[in-house]
Scaffold this active site. Sequence first.
Site, PDB file in Angstrom:
ATOM      1  N   ASP A 211      32.615  58.269  48.830  1.00 54.03           N
ATOM      2  CA  ASP A 211      32.769  59.721  48.510  1.00 54.03           C
ATOM      3  C   ASP A 211      31.449  59.976  48.467  1.00 54.03           C
ATOM      4  O   ASP A 211      30.347  59.933  48.504  1.00 54.03           O
ATOM      5  CB  ASP A 211      33.836  59.862  47.398  1.00 54.03           C
ATOM      6  CG  ASP A 211      33.077  59.426  46.025  1.00 54.03           C
ATOM      7  OD1 ASP A 211      32.103  59.191  45.961  1.00 54.03           O
ATOM      8  OD2 ASP A 211      33.623  59.445  45.024  1.00 54.03           O
TER       9      ASP A 211
ATOM     10  N   ASP B 204      43.272  56.190  48.094  1.00 56.82           N
ATOM     11  CA  ASP B 204      42.425  55.449  47.345  1.00 56.82           C
ATOM     12  C   ASP B 204      42.932  56.032  45.834  1.00 56.82           C
ATOM     13  O   ASP B 204      43.396  57.109  45.654  1.00 56.82           O
ATOM     14  CB  ASP B 204      40.907  55.545  47.377  1.00 56.82           C
ATOM     15  CG  ASP B 204      40.513  56.881  46.905  1.00 56.82           C
ATOM     16  OD1 ASP B 204      40.964  58.159  47.435  1.00 56.82           O
ATOM     17  OD2 ASP B 204      40.288  57.004  45.550  1.00 56.82           O
TER      18      ASP B 204
ATOM     19  N   CYS C  96      56.389  38.332  44.059  1.00 60.49           N
ATOM     20  CA  CYS C  96      55.016  38.447  44.341  1.00 60.49           C
ATOM     21  C   CYS C  96      54.430  37.161  44.505  1.00 60.49           C
ATOM     22  O   CYS C  96      54.537  36.358  43.713  1.00 60.49           O
ATOM     23  CB  CYS C  96      54.163  39.219  43.180  1.00 60.49           C
ATOM     24  SG  CYS C  96      52.234  39.346  43.922  1.00 60.49           S
TER      25      CYS C  96
ATOM     26  N   CYS D  24      51.051  36.535  44.710  1.00 63.25           N
ATOM     27  CA  CYS D  24      49.660  36.468  44.274  1.00 63.25           C
ATOM     28  C   CYS D  24      49.198  35.106  43.256  1.00 63.25           C
ATOM     29  O   CYS D  24      50.171  34.673  42.736  1.00 63.25           O
ATOM     30  CB  CYS D  24      49.212  37.632  43.625  1.00 63.25           C
ATOM     31  SG  CYS D  24      49.585  37.897  41.775  1.00 63.25           S
TER      32      CYS D  24
ATOM     33  N   CYS E 108      50.964  35.492  39.731  1.00 64.59           N
ATOM     34  CA  CYS E 108      52.318  35.411  39.713  1.00 64.59           C
ATOM     35  C   CYS E 108      52.838  33.901  39.829  1.00 64.59           C
ATOM     36  O   CYS E 108      53.913  33.601  39.477  1.00 64.59           O
ATOM     37  CB  CYS E 108      53.012  36.355  40.664  1.00 64.59           C
ATOM     38  SG  CYS E 108      52.643  38.214  39.994  1.00 64.59           S
TER      39      CYS E 108
ATOM     40  N   HIS F 100      46.775  40.889  40.447  1.00 60.71           N
ATOM     41  CA  HIS F 100      48.035  41.351  40.802  1.00 60.71           C
ATOM     42  C   HIS F 100      48.326  42.783  41.169  1.00 60.71           C
ATOM     43  O   HIS F 100      48.853  42.950  42.065  1.00 60.71           O
ATOM     44  CB  HIS F 100      48.954  40.855  39.574  1.00 60.71           C
ATOM     45  CG  HIS F 100      50.446  41.493  39.759  1.00 60.71           C
ATOM     46  ND1 HIS F 100      51.238  41.088  40.788  1.00 60.71           N
ATOM     47  CD2 HIS F 100      50.848  42.828  39.334  1.00 60.71           C
ATOM     48  CE1 HIS F 100      52.467  41.677  40.743  1.00 60.71           C
ATOM     49  NE2 HIS F 100      52.368  42.933  39.983  1.00 60.71           N
TER      50      HIS F 100
HETATM   51 ZN   LIG Z   1      51.505  39.056  41.684  1.00 60.33          ZN
END
Ligand SMILES: [Zn+2]
Length: 366
Positions: free
Chosen positions: A82, A261, A299, A301, A304, A330
């Site tokens: 930015d 963002d 999820c 990830c 998880c 996560h």
């Molecule tokens: Zn997750």
Amino acid sequence: MTRARAGLLHTPHGIVETPVFMPVGTQATVKGLTPRDLADELGTQILLANTYHLYLRPGPDLIRAMGGLHRFMSWPRAILTDSGGFQVFSLSGLRRITDHGVVFQSHLNGDTHSFTPESTVDAQLAFGSDILMVLDECPGYPVGHEFARAAMERTVRWARAACAHFEKQRRELATRHALFPIVQGSMFADLRRACATELVDLDADGYAIGGLSVGEPRPLSLEMVEATEPLLPRGRPRYAMGVGMPDELPEYVARGVDMMDCVLPSRNARNGCLFTSAGAVRIKQARYKDDSGPLDPKCACYTCTSFSRAYLRHLFQAGEMLYAVLATLHNVRRYLDIMRGIRHAILSGGYPEYLRAVRAAPVENE
Ligand SMILES: [Zn+2]
């Protein structure tokens, strides 16, 4: 019908699939995540860093001497910075706006600095950013029409100066950079339209819609995007700055936004608010004390697939560093998964149905 689009944004540091959410690395780091996590585990294609913070510390000269931001932080993919304008207006102490730029006091030690449209381009070129933003004046909320008009007109003048300076610099550079002007105008549709019309004349590489998420009610932010977006060239990326909550992402995309963002996924993670496909989880709640299930069964990830809610709650309660790492991993994954789902829905022609389904789903905000 919606105005959603899917595209490919080519940068010197790789192709970015849009619509895209950019995780925020304020101090050249997404708090709690290694660049390896961001790239390999999360598939991040572009991240955002803050010029205001990096300008004050460690400074553009040092970053240039270290080989630029990509090398300094060991991030091989795209970076958007930015202009620092938003932080000057929200973080710094005393500040004085002139037609040349803004003089402000560092929030770190009170030292006086100034940003001009030209100097913020130079700082971002020293960083080696792939996408630079022009210096803008971002009013808070609410402000009157006259105040908003003056800020918008100054933003347009600054954008012209930044673009002219950038064109001069660009001829001497070996790498390709892009510079986006920012549409301002507070919550007034007529000012937004006037600003967009002026900025489109600059024939820039892309356009941002700024001044959102400054305390206004959400329907108003979306209304401002609706007022602006049809005026922006269809062949260039549009970036809605500083948005949004998980359930807002599809709404911005439906209004023709390609890039977003927000610090929310990482900041909320650290504060104990985890976004899941079944709504938000406040991990400190006693109900998770002996919950052996995963945070979000849908999820994939690392957090998880490896840990229970009970363990995450324990780490949070104990103030352990690992909590912030796993929680951020996560939450950022959740955002990027939402964006991948959105892109897939657009490409397969099913975005209106996708939108209907997410509008009926539990809200992740609270
Ligand atoms: Zn997750």
